[in-house]
Design a protein around this motif. Structure first.
Motif, PDB file in Angstrom:
ATOM      1  N   ALA A 237      15.405   1.208  36.534  1.00  0.00           N
ATOM      2  CA  ALA A 237      15.144   0.582  37.825  1.00  0.00           C
ATOM      3  C   ALA A 237      13.989  -0.398  37.727  1.00  0.00           C
ATOM      4  N   ALA A 238      13.012  -0.068  36.908  1.00  0.00           N
ATOM      5  CA  ALA A 238      11.852  -0.938  36.772  1.00  0.00           C
ATOM      6  C   ALA A 238      12.181  -2.168  35.940  1.00  0.00           C
ATOM      7  N   GLU A 239      13.149  -2.018  35.041  1.00  0.00           N
ATOM      8  CA  GLU A 239      13.458  -3.097  34.123  1.00  0.00           C
ATOM      9  C   GLU A 239      14.467  -4.071  34.705  1.00  0.00           C
ATOM     10  N   GLN A 240      15.206  -3.662  35.737  1.00  0.00           N
ATOM     11  CA  GLN A 240      16.284  -4.485  36.235  1.00  0.00           C
ATOM     12  C   GLN A 240      16.065  -4.831  37.692  1.00  0.00           C
ATOM     13  N   SER A 241      16.380  -6.023  38.031  1.00  0.00           N
ATOM     14  CA  SER A 241      16.261  -6.461  39.416  1.00  0.00           C
ATOM     15  C   SER A 241      17.378  -5.848  40.242  1.00  0.00           C
ATOM     16  N   PRO A 242      17.082  -5.485  41.510  1.00  0.00           N
ATOM     17  CA  PRO A 242      18.147  -4.984  42.382  1.00  0.00           C
ATOM     18  C   PRO A 242      19.279  -5.986  42.547  1.00  0.00           C
ATOM     19  N   ALA A 243      18.987  -7.247  42.312  1.00  0.00           N
ATOM     20  CA  ALA A 243      20.014  -8.272  42.461  1.00  0.00           C
ATOM     21  C   ALA A 243      20.889  -8.410  41.218  1.00  0.00           C
ATOM     22  N   ASP A 244      20.538  -7.686  40.145  1.00  0.00           N
ATOM     23  CA  ASP A 244      21.278  -7.783  38.888  1.00  0.00           C
ATOM     24  C   ASP A 244      22.631  -7.098  39.042  1.00  0.00           C
ATOM     25  N   ARG A 245      23.670  -7.881  39.093  1.00  0.00           N
ATOM     26  CA  ARG A 245      25.020  -7.337  39.279  1.00  0.00           C
ATOM     27  C   ARG A 245      25.764  -7.184  37.953  1.00  0.00           C
ATOM     28  N   THR A 246      25.063  -7.303  36.832  1.00  0.00           N
ATOM     29  CA  THR A 246      25.726  -7.188  35.535  1.00  0.00           C
ATOM     30  C   THR A 246      25.748  -5.750  35.045  1.00  0.00           C
ATOM     31  N   VAL A 247      25.076  -4.850  35.742  1.00  0.00           N
ATOM     32  CA  VAL A 247      25.017  -3.456  35.331  1.00  0.00           C
ATOM     33  C   VAL A 247      26.163  -2.687  35.958  1.00  0.00           C
ATOM     34  N   GLY A 248      26.839  -1.863  35.169  1.00  0.00           N
ATOM     35  CA  GLY A 248      27.943  -1.083  35.697  1.00  0.00           C
ATOM     36  C   GLY A 248      29.219  -1.900  35.794  1.00  0.00           C
ATOM     37  N   ARG A 249      30.176  -1.362  36.520  1.00  0.00           N
ATOM     38  CA  ARG A 249      31.476  -2.014  36.655  1.00  0.00           C
ATOM     39  C   ARG A 249      31.428  -3.071  37.753  1.00  0.00           C
TER      40      ARG A 249
ATOM     41  N   GLU B  57      33.435  -4.130  39.937  1.00  0.00           N
ATOM     42  CA  GLU B  57      33.977  -3.800  41.257  1.00  0.00           C
ATOM     43  C   GLU B  57      33.016  -2.969  42.103  1.00  0.00           C
ATOM     44  N   PHE B  58      31.959  -2.414  41.460  1.00  0.00           N
ATOM     45  CA  PHE B  58      30.983  -1.620  42.192  1.00  0.00           C
ATOM     46  C   PHE B  58      29.660  -2.364  42.388  1.00  0.00           C
ATOM     47  N   ALA B  59      29.679  -3.688  42.204  1.00  0.00           N
ATOM     48  CA  ALA B  59      28.437  -4.455  42.312  1.00  0.00           C
ATOM     49  C   ALA B  59      27.797  -4.296  43.691  1.00  0.00           C
ATOM     50  N   ALA B  60      28.590  -4.372  44.747  1.00  0.00           N
ATOM     51  CA  ALA B  60      28.036  -4.247  46.096  1.00  0.00           C
ATOM     52  C   ALA B  60      27.531  -2.833  46.347  1.00  0.00           C
ATOM     53  N   VAL B  61      28.250  -1.851  45.825  1.00  0.00           N
ATOM     54  CA  VAL B  61      27.825  -0.459  45.990  1.00  0.00           C
ATOM     55  C   VAL B  61      26.522  -0.214  45.233  1.00  0.00           C
TER      56      VAL B  61
ATOM     57  N   PRO C 231      26.398   6.471  35.711  1.00  0.00           N
ATOM     58  CA  PRO C 231      25.732   5.325  35.083  1.00  0.00           C
ATOM     59  C   PRO C 231      26.694   4.245  34.609  1.00  0.00           C
ATOM     60  N   ASP C 232      27.838   4.645  34.115  1.00  0.00           N
ATOM     61  CA  ASP C 232      28.811   3.643  33.663  1.00  0.00           C
ATOM     62  C   ASP C 232      29.381   2.838  34.831  1.00  0.00           C
ATOM     63  N   ASP C 233      29.364   3.418  36.013  1.00  0.00           N
ATOM     64  CA  ASP C 233      29.926   2.758  37.186  1.00  0.00           C
ATOM     65  C   ASP C 233      28.938   1.795  37.835  1.00  0.00           C
ATOM     66  N   VAL C 234      27.699   2.262  38.032  1.00  0.00           N
ATOM     67  CA  VAL C 234      26.726   1.479  38.803  1.00  0.00           C
ATOM     68  C   VAL C 234      25.369   1.353  38.117  1.00  0.00           C
ATOM     69  N   GLY C 235      25.252   1.850  36.892  1.00  0.00           N
ATOM     70  CA  GLY C 235      23.962   1.835  36.207  1.00  0.00           C
ATOM     71  C   GLY C 235      23.188   3.118  36.481  1.00  0.00           C
ATOM     72  N   PRO C 236      22.337   3.540  35.558  1.00  0.00           N
ATOM     73  CA  PRO C 236      21.617   4.804  35.719  1.00  0.00           C
ATOM     74  C   PRO C 236      20.646   4.801  36.884  1.00  0.00           C
ATOM     75  N   ASP C 237      20.046   3.655  37.194  1.00  0.00           N
ATOM     76  CA  ASP C 237      19.082   3.608  38.288  1.00  0.00           C
ATOM     77  C   ASP C 237      19.771   3.820  39.632  1.00  0.00           C
ATOM     78  N   ALA C 238      20.869   3.121  39.860  1.00  0.00           N
ATOM     79  CA  ALA C 238      21.592   3.267  41.120  1.00  0.00           C
ATOM     80  C   ALA C 238      22.277   4.619  41.222  1.00  0.00           C
ATOM     81  N   SER C 239      22.811   5.114  40.112  1.00  0.00           N
ATOM     82  CA  SER C 239      23.479   6.412  40.125  1.00  0.00           C
ATOM     83  C   SER C 239      22.518   7.532  40.517  1.00  0.00           C
ATOM     84  N   GLY C 240      21.238   7.348  40.224  1.00  0.00           N
ATOM     85  CA  GLY C 240      20.250   8.361  40.575  1.00  0.00           C
ATOM     86  C   GLY C 240      20.136   8.597  42.066  1.00  0.00           C
TER      87      GLY C 240
END
Length: 231
Positions: free
Chosen positions: A15-27, A29-33, A95-104
Motif C-alpha cells: 500500500a505504501a509503495e503503490q498509488s491508490p490510482a495504480d490500476r495495473t495491480v491485480g486483474r 476487470e477489478f480495477a474499480a473495485v 491478492p491476485d485479483d486486486v493486489g495485496p494492499d486492497a485485498s487486506g
C-alpha cells in the motif's frame, strides 16, 4: 481502561509503495473495485494510526481519545456495508485479483466489526485462506479476537491490552508453552519478536505465573468489549 489490540495484517508494504490510482495491480476487470477497497483501507486505518500514537502519551488526553474512538466507530459502520456489497457481488477477492494492499480490506473490516459479524464471516475467511486469497496469520488474529470476545483464552497470543496505566500485556491464552509452535504454523513470528514492536520482553515463566489472573479478567472483557485497534 485504555485498550490497544494489535493486528499483524495492515495496509503497509504494497500500500505504501503503490498509488491508490495504480490500476495495473491485480486483474483489470477489478480495477474499480481495487480503488474502492483501497479507500476502505485508508478509512479504516487513518484514525487507528492517530489513536495508537495518542495512546503512547501519558496521561492520555481523554477528549481527543473519545473523538478518535467515535471517528473509528463511524468509519467502521460506514465501511462494513461497502465491503458486504463487494462480497455479495464478487466474493472474497485475493491478492491476485486486486493486489495485496486492497485485498487486506476484507480482513480489516471484518476484524474491526462486532462479534456477530466476525462470526458470520469467519467461515468465509477460512475458505479464503484455503484458496490463497487471505493469510493464515490474519485468520489467526480474527480467531483470537473472537475467542476473547466470547470469554475464552486466545490461541495465538496476538491480542494485547493496556493495564490502564499505559503498560501493555498479552491477554490470556491457552497453552503458552507451545504458542510459538502454533504461531509458526500460521505464519506469525515468535512471541519474543512480536512483542519487540512495543518494547516488551516475552518472559514465559512470568506470563504463566500471571495467567490465572488474566483468565479471571476475561469475564470483564466480555462485559466491556475492547475497541479494535491497529497501528
Amino acid at each position: 481502561m485504555r485498550v490497544i489490540l494489535v493486528l499483524l495484517l495492515l495496509a503497509t508494504g504494497a500500500a505504501a509503495e503503490q498509488s491508490p490510482a495504480d490500476r495495473t495491480v491485480g486483474r483489470p476487470e477489478f480495477a474499480a473495485v481495487r480503488t474502492e477497497l483501497l479507500a476502505i483501507v485508508e478509512s479504516d486505518q487513518k484514525y487507528r494510526e492517530a489513536y495508537n500514537e495518542l495512546a503512547r502519551i501519558h496521561p492520555v488526553p481523554d477528549a481527543e481519545m473519545r473523538t478518535l474512538t467515535r471517528n473509528m466507530q463511524e468509519a467502521d459502520a460506514a465501511n462494513l456495508p461497502k465491503l458486504e456489497a463487494i462480497l455479495a457481488q464478487h466474493g472474497w477477492l485475493g491478492p491476485d485479483d486486486v493486489g495485496p494492499d486492497a485485498s487486506g480490506a476484507f480482513f480489516l473490516v471484518i476484524q474491526h466489526s462486532n462479534l456477530p459479524t466476525q462470526k458470520k464471516y469467519l467461515p468465509a475467511m477460512r475458505e479464503a485462506v484455503k484458496a490463497g486469497k487471505a493469510r493464515g496469520s490474519s485468520l489467526a488474529l480474527l480467531e483470537d479476537r473472537i475467542e476473547l470476545h466470547e470469554g475464552r483464552p486466545q490461541i495465538y497470543g496476538s491480542q494485547l491490552r493496556s493495564d490502564g496505566g499505559g503498560a501493555l500485556y498479552v491477554q490470556a491464552m491457552i497453552d503458552p508453552d507451545h504458542v510459538d509452535e502454533r504461531r509458526a504454523a500460521v505464519g506469525l513470528p515468535p512471541m519474543a519478536d512480536y512483542l519487540k514492536r512495543w518494547d516488551l520482553t516475552w518472559d514465559l515463566a512470568a506470563y504463566k505465573a500471571r495467567l490465572p489472573d488474566l483468565i479471571a479478567k476475561l469475564s470483564t472483557a466480555v462485559r466491556r468489549p475492547p475497541k479494535p485497534q491497529s497501528p
